[in-house]
Design a protein around this motif. Structure first.
Motif, mmCIF file in Angstrom:
data_model
loop_
_atom_site.group_PDB
_atom_site.id
_atom_site.type_symbol
_atom_site.label_atom_id
_atom_site.label_comp_id
_atom_site.label_asym_id
_atom_site.label_seq_id
_atom_site.Cartn_x
_atom_site.Cartn_y
_atom_site.Cartn_z
ATOM 1 N N ALA A 235 75.998 59.887 -7.077
ATOM 2 C CA ALA A 235 76.500 59.134 -5.917
ATOM 3 C C ALA A 235 75.420 58.178 -5.409
ATOM 4 O O ALA A 235 75.700 57.021 -5.077
ATOM 5 N N HIS A 236 74.179 58.663 -5.374
ATOM 6 C CA HIS A 236 73.065 57.824 -4.921
ATOM 7 C C HIS A 236 72.858 56.640 -5.876
ATOM 8 O O HIS A 236 72.674 55.509 -5.438
ATOM 9 N N GLU A 237 72.924 56.912 -7.181
ATOM 10 C CA GLU A 237 72.738 55.834 -8.169
ATOM 11 C C GLU A 237 73.889 54.828 -8.121
ATOM 12 O O GLU A 237 73.667 53.621 -8.197
ATOM 13 N N ALA A 239 75.636 54.133 -5.600
ATOM 14 C CA ALA A 239 75.446 53.340 -4.371
ATOM 15 C C ALA A 239 74.453 52.199 -4.608
ATOM 16 O O ALA A 239 74.690 51.068 -4.181
ATOM 17 N N HIS A 240 73.359 52.480 -5.334
ATOM 18 C CA HIS A 240 72.394 51.408 -5.645
ATOM 19 C C HIS A 240 73.079 50.277 -6.420
ATOM 20 O O HIS A 240 72.831 49.104 -6.180
ATOM 21 N N ALA A 241 73.959 50.660 -7.369
ATOM 22 C CA ALA A 241 74.638 49.633 -8.165
ATOM 23 C C ALA A 241 75.648 48.872 -7.315
ATOM 24 O O ALA A 241 75.714 47.647 -7.361
ATOM 25 N N ARG A 283 60.946 50.247 -7.848
ATOM 26 C CA ARG A 283 60.894 50.977 -6.574
ATOM 27 C C ARG A 283 61.727 50.222 -5.560
ATOM 28 O O ARG A 283 61.573 49.033 -5.383
ATOM 29 N N PHE A 284 62.627 50.948 -4.927
ATOM 30 C CA PHE A 284 63.444 50.308 -3.911
ATOM 31 C C PHE A 284 62.771 50.465 -2.545
ATOM 32 O O PHE A 284 61.956 51.360 -2.353
ATOM 33 N N SER A 285 63.139 49.593 -1.641
ATOM 34 C CA SER A 285 62.565 49.677 -0.305
ATOM 35 C C SER A 285 63.119 50.914 0.411
ATOM 36 O O SER A 285 64.142 51.461 0.017
ATOM 37 N N ALA A 288 66.561 50.254 1.478
ATOM 38 C CA ALA A 288 67.541 50.331 0.387
ATOM 39 C C ALA A 288 67.864 51.790 0.084
ATOM 40 O O ALA A 288 69.012 52.145 -0.176
ATOM 41 N N GLU A 289 66.839 52.660 0.118
ATOM 42 C CA GLU A 289 67.063 54.084 -0.149
ATOM 43 C C GLU A 289 67.950 54.715 0.918
ATOM 44 O O GLU A 289 68.837 55.512 0.614
ATOM 45 N N ARG A 290 67.705 54.349 2.167
ATOM 46 C CA ARG A 290 68.542 54.859 3.262
ATOM 47 C C ARG A 290 69.987 54.417 3.063
ATOM 48 O O ARG A 290 70.915 55.209 3.187
ATOM 49 N N THR A 331 60.294 56.442 -8.098
ATOM 50 C CA THR A 331 61.098 55.221 -8.090
ATOM 51 C C THR A 331 62.078 55.185 -6.924
ATOM 52 O O THR A 331 62.532 54.136 -6.522
ATOM 53 N N HIS A 332 62.426 56.356 -6.418
ATOM 54 C CA HIS A 332 63.277 56.413 -5.227
ATOM 55 C C HIS A 332 62.504 57.219 -4.182
ATOM 56 O O HIS A 332 62.766 58.415 -4.023
ATOM 57 N N PRO A 333 61.515 56.609 -3.517
ATOM 58 C CA PRO A 333 60.647 57.400 -2.646
ATOM 59 C C PRO A 333 61.449 58.271 -1.670
ATOM 60 O O PRO A 333 62.204 57.768 -0.858
HETATM 61 ZN ZN LIG Z 1 67.334 55.448 -4.860
#
Ligand SMILES: [Zn+2]
Length: 368
Positions: A235-237, A239-241, A283-285, A288-290, A331-333
């Motif tokens: 789900a997280h991945e 969402a990034h896409a 690395r996303f900001s 972006a991770e939130r 990569t996803h802090p």
């Molecule tokens: Zn991420």
């Protein structure tokens, strides 16, 4: 109102095709008075005038009317004369002239972006592409907003092709079927056709390439405690896409040249050679991770998949006691703040969940 004159060219019945030099001014009563050498000035009432932007780059103004002998036009051709015309125009005409200016500034913006892109494209070999683009967030925004899902999918294909050169990619089998089955619940309504892959790598990692290509490392599959934990990562991945973080990251990292080559169809160059590496290391900001956590959670809830799985997996990652942090953490802090936030969000949910019909243990035994 003043009678400050402005120069232009007059076109109309009985005049040469190329028009003739003329001077315009606004009268006390708000009419346009046009004077040509050796002729009586003609006057046209403001309400009978059509006003539009005109000329090269819309810098001028076209004022036209229907006269007793036919249609006439007064072209104000330069920016200076246009300003003089606007400054002395009767108040009723100000808004119409301003509207013509609005047309113009939109056009100017297009021109500016177009020239900027061209200049950038031409100068790319000469400058540090990445360093320059890192500062050019607005250009990246523009590019991301203008790339179509079809082109995004093509970029995903290229990334996948490059990934295959770097690691063994598993296209089919029980694990891929499971990813696809969970993934289809998380991607309804997406403009992309998602494709799911397993990479034969021990790292705790997963990534989503633009256009709906999701690669999960076998190390991550093995460490999942339930199908719901796996769904949390997917789900997280996804969402990034969907939020186009991957696309944005790639454009920033590869440079606009890659995008231009992609759009003009020349993908044979070496620009994409390290696209895959960059994507797994992207690395996303924090923001972006939130966003990806929120969107991922929203998708889990909509699919009625228990989000405690996502939370458990995050807790597991945060508790990893290895010398180097798991790849997915670098990569996803995953800050403590993200975990706290997710805990709070999940605690507030009161829905009932439907268990995923996936035999995770059997799947894990069968990962090559
Ligand atoms: Zn991420």
């Amino acid at each position: 109102m003043t009678d400050r004159p402005f120069a232009g060219r007059l076109f109309g019945p009985g005049l040469p095709g190329a028009g003739m030099n003329a001077t315009g001014c606004w009268t006390e009563s708000g009419a346009l008075r046009v004077s040509t050498p050796g002729a009586q000035p003609a006057e046209f009432q403001a309400e009978a005038l059509e006003i539009a932007a005109a000329g090269f780059n819309d810098a001028g103004l076209r004022i036209s009317w229907e006269g007793p002998d036919g249609a006439g036009t007064f072209m104000v051709e330069s920016e200076v004369e246009r300003s003089a015309c606007a400054a002395s125009a009767p108040s009723g005409l100000n808004t119409r002239i301003a509207a013509a200016s609005g047309q113009r500034s939109r056009l100017e913006r297009h021109f500016r972006v177009g020239w900027l892109l061209l200049a950038l494209f031409l100068s790319l070999p000469l400058i540090g592409i990445g360093a320059f683009l890192l500062q050019a967030d607005r250009i990246t925004d523009w590019a991301v907003a203008h790339i179509s899902p079809r082109h995004e999918a093509r970029l995903g294909d290229l990334v996948l092709a490059q990934t295959r050169l770097q690691m063994k990619i598993i296209d089919r089998g029980q694990a891929v079927d499971a990813l696809s089955s969970i993934g289809s619940k998380l991607t309804s309504g997406s403009p992309h056709s998602y494709r799911w892959f397993v990479a034969d790598r021990p790292d705790l990692n997963a990534f989503a390439a633009p256009g709906g290509v999701v690669v999960v490392f076998s190390g991550l599959l093995r460490s999942a405690g339930s199908a719901e934990e796996l769904a949390g990562v997917l789900a997280h991945e996804v969402a990034h896409a969907e939020l186009r973080h991957s696309l944005r990251g790639l454009i920033k990292s590869l440079g606009l040249r890659a995008l231009v080559m992609l759009v003009i169809g020349d993908a044979s160059g070496g620009v994409f050679a390290d696209a895959a590496t960059r994507l797994t290391e992207l690395r996303f900001s924090r923001e972006a991770e939130r966003e990806a956590d929120d969107e991922g959670l929203r998708r889990l809830v909509a699919a009625r998949i228990d989000p405690h799985g996502m939370l458990r997996f995050y807790e597991k990652l945060a508790g990893e006691k290895r010398l180097a942090p798991p790849a997915i953490l670098s990569t996803h802090p995953a800050s403590g703040e993200r975990l706290t936030r997710l805990r709070r969000e999940v605690a507030g949910l009161t829905q009932t969940w439907i268990a995923l019909p996936i035999d995770l243990e059997a799947l894990q035994k069968n990962i090559p």
